[in-house]
Design an enzyme around this catalytic site. Structure first.
Site, PDB file in Angstrom:
ATOM      1  N   GLY A 166       2.851  -3.132   3.346  1.00 45.18           N
ATOM      2  CA  GLY A 166       3.885  -4.394   3.530  1.00 45.18           C
ATOM      3  C   GLY A 166       3.276  -5.703   3.565  1.00 45.18           C
ATOM      4  O   GLY A 166       2.024  -5.705   3.249  1.00 45.18           O
ATOM      5  N   LEU A 218      -3.465  -1.777  -1.899  1.00 45.66           N
ATOM      6  CA  LEU A 218      -2.939  -2.893  -3.076  1.00 45.66           C
ATOM      7  C   LEU A 218      -3.574  -4.236  -2.560  1.00 45.66           C
ATOM      8  O   LEU A 218      -2.714  -4.531  -1.653  1.00 45.66           O
ATOM      9  CB  LEU A 218      -1.775  -2.676  -3.654  1.00 45.66           C
ATOM     10  CG  LEU A 218      -1.362  -3.809  -4.780  1.00 45.66           C
ATOM     11  CD1 LEU A 218      -2.138  -3.489  -5.811  1.00 45.66           C
ATOM     12  CD2 LEU A 218       0.265  -3.682  -5.205  1.00 45.66           C
ATOM     13  N   CYS A 231       0.826  -0.955  -0.095  1.00 41.44           N
ATOM     14  CA  CYS A 231      -0.136  -0.025  -0.026  1.00 41.44           C
ATOM     15  C   CYS A 231       0.795   1.341   0.033  1.00 41.44           C
ATOM     16  O   CYS A 231       2.124   1.200   0.008  1.00 41.44           O
ATOM     17  CB  CYS A 231      -0.813  -0.070   1.071  1.00 41.44           C
ATOM     18  SG  CYS A 231      -1.896  -1.632   1.539  1.00 41.44           S
TER      19      CYS A 231
END
Length: 633
Positions: A77, A53, A2
């Site tokens: 992460g 994401l 992200c």
């Protein structure tokens, strides 16, 4: 994977609209979801924003900011072993409502506070607000795979995964730090903790930034340091036991990086590092893994054929793309947007291109950065030890003193050799210091500090970097390991990891670094240098492992770096770009360069002079960055 952004504003002037502007500046890092929340504390306005994401748990239950009791978190992460940590927490009575690693980290922090980090295998940067304690912490993973920047000035702290997020806040001042510019021109990147802007820093890997809201205090705290690993006693294991244990750790580290709910691929350059990732993963897989390679139309730079042979031997599903100057030209003007502070590694172009190429097929890709630092691959390690150890110390001092009295420009024959003046100056400095770690510093520079002062309009004050560690290295267990530790804290984190993170995230693809598993590093840190470079063979341990999976004849060839053929392109297809941005009027706009000196260097280079193209590439990249972020050129 992200992008995160936020503020702790003790003036309470920041609002939700500003937070969204900061966060959405990094929409490419998270196109699947977005969250923005502002909290009112007695002393400050606190904003937490995240672009998501989706890689683990693709459902809405992974939405951030995420909350539990008095805690709120935004996370960038992966925690690869989150399922094991989750099982441990469930035994302690915790319940989970998502399949995300963020929820595991959040509840793990509630249980163990910062000690949860000792359990985490992964890459991460996160911000966590603790209402009960009245504090916010920012945290970055051990190696620095995931970036995190912060700005602290005039009672406002801003943070983001990329500098463009911080630039989205109206109080941020784009004031160039001249000393950081000097570092950039020397190394082609800006070493941590510095950035191109004043009052703005990179959070040090393995550190927490703690912001006490009541006291308005900001303090960095260390939770892990690579130097501690290299201070442990050397292992007494035999060579074969070291190889076997290393291979077992590699299997574990590489397999963890395959944990994903979306397709995963591997960058394959044809070298030992990426070949090890592809080989070990394909061996353990029942399906063909996807591998991706960039090649060049210029045969002297192209390794695509070698990568293809390795892929064929391993049986991977292989993709390759042959590129030239036209593709480079298209990427050139995107670089300042992707790398939003000056960054001139000469493999940015191929890394950006291979990321665009791979993103058509996968959403996660494994790179192989760290192999040279862990296994001693770079020749600069050999050079640093040889240059400072082959002559008696007094002789080195005497030679250096004599060199100070003679200009390299007046030495016949040699003054016409490639980049001779720079190499002469570096050897003078190396023999003056007599220290291998200082030799590594000078070898790593494209321009010496003296040269930078010649080409800029101001003398640099000289920031201290991790190249300048002295007493901190005294207890390192081996002379070669001392150099590996320095490179881990400089070139690896601030050059290689920046390059891959920005290139992959620019196309909304997650880049993972299997070689940077801290368990692998901590073991290899206790292996003596004599096993890492044996009988003149660098990466001896890694090569011994790779040869089990790939025939030696496919691997053994002269090492070629994964770089673009810029030297050829700049004298031909990209010549106009150089002349435009390094012209006198455009150099003069910033007031930062000594214009006549730079013009003289450019003209000498374009006329066929034997000077390193990297010097001009660094200046060109800065000009491109300046035109995008400061003032149009």
């Amino acid at each position: 994977m992200c992008g995160i952004a936020g503020f702790i504003d003790f003036t309470k002037k920041s609002n939700a609209g500003i937070l969204q502007q900061m966060t959405d500046a990094m929409a490419h890092r998270g196109p699947n979801d977005a969250g923005y929340e502002v909290y009112d504390h007695a002393q400050a306005a606190i904003g937490l924003g995240q672009r998501r994401l989706s890689i683990q748990d693709l459902s809405a239950s992974g939405h951030q900011p995420m909350h539990y009791e008095e805690y709120s978190i935004i996370f960038n992460g992966e925690i690869y072993n989150f399922k094991e940590i989750r099982a441990e927490l469930e035994l302690l009575g915790y319940r989970f409502f998502s399949g995300s690693d963020t929820e595991v980290l959040l509840k793990g922090y509630a249980q163990w506070k910062e000690k949860v980090l000792d359990r985490c295998i992964g890459m991460f940067a996160f911000a966590l607000y603790n209402r009960k304690e009245g504090e916010v912490i920012l945290c970055r993973d051990r190696a620095g795979v995931k970036p995190l920047y912060y700005y602290w000035h005039q009672q406002t702290l801003l943070f983001a995964s990329e500098l463009k997020g911080i630039c989205g806040h109206p109080v941020f001042q784009k004031a160039i730090d001249g000393n950081s510019l000097s570092l950039f021109l020397q190394y082609s990147y800006i070493p941590a903790p510095y950035t191109i802007y004043q009052h703005t820093r990179k959070l040090t890997p393995g550190h927490i930034l703690r912001i006490k809201l009541g006291k308005q205090s900001v303090m960095e705290e260390e939770y892990w340091n690579v130097l501690q690993a290299y201070r442990q006693p050397l292992t007494g294991l035999s060579e074969q036991d070291v190889i076997d244990h290393t291979e077992a750790l590699m299997h574990s580290a590489y397999n963890y990086r395959m944990v994903s709910d979306v397709p995963v691929g591997v960058f394959l350059s044809g070298g030992y590092d990426s070949a090890s990732v592809a080989a070990l993963l394909q061996t353990n897989s029942t399906s063909r893994i996807k591998t991706f390679t960039i090649g060049y139309k210029e045969p002297q730079w192209d390794e695509s054929a070698e990568a293809r042979k390795i892929a064929t031997h391993l049986g991977t599903e292989h993709y390759e793309w042959i590129v030239g100057a036209n593709e480079a030209r298209e990427v050139l003007h995107q670089l300042p947007e992707i790398y939003d502070e000056p960054f001139a590694d000469n493999s940015t172009v191929p890394t950006t291109l291979v990321s665009k190429f791979a993103a058509k097929e996968v959403k996660v890709v494994l790179s192989a950065d760290g192999g040279d630092e862990l296994f001693a691959g770079y020749n600069k390690f050999n050079q640093s030890l040889r240059y400072t150890g082959s002559l008696p110390r007094q002789m080195q001092r005497s030679i250096s003193t004599a060199m100070s009295l003679i200009s390299p420009e007046v030495i016949p024959y040699f003054n016409r050799q490639y980049n001779f003046a720079s190499r002469y100056e570096k050897m003078k400095l190396i023999w003056a210091s007599g220290k291998p770690q200082q030799a590594l510093k000078y070898i790593s520079q494209y321009l010496t500090e003296q040269e930078v002062n010649h080409y800029t309009a101001f003398p640099a004050a000289g920031y201290r970097t991790n190249f300048d560690m002295n007493g901190e290295l005294d207890r390192i267990n081996d002379p070669l390991n001392r150099l590996l530790a320095v490179d881990y804290k400089t070139f690896l984190v601030d050059n290689n990891l920046v390059k891959v993170d920005r290139a992959t995230m620019s196309v909304s693809m997650e880049g993972r670094e299997p070689m940077l598993d801290h368990r692998l590093l901590e073991f290899l840190a206790q292996v003596p240098g004599s096993m890492k470079i044996k009988a003149g063979v660098n990466k001896y341990i890694l090569k011994s492992i790779v040869h089990k999976y790939i025939p030696r004849e496919l691997m053994e060839r002269p090492k070629r770096p994964f770089i673009a053929p810029l030297q050829e392109w700049f004298r031909d297809e990209l010549k106009e770009q150089m002349q435009y941005y390094l012209s006198g009027p455009r150099l003069a706009k910033s007031g930062l360069f000594n214009v006549p000196h730079v013009e003289q260097l450019l003209n000498y280079y374009l006329s066929g002079g034997k000077v390193s193209h990297q010097k001009l590439w660094n200046m060109l990249v800065f000009q491109l960055w300046y035109s995008r972020w400061i003032e149009k050129l």
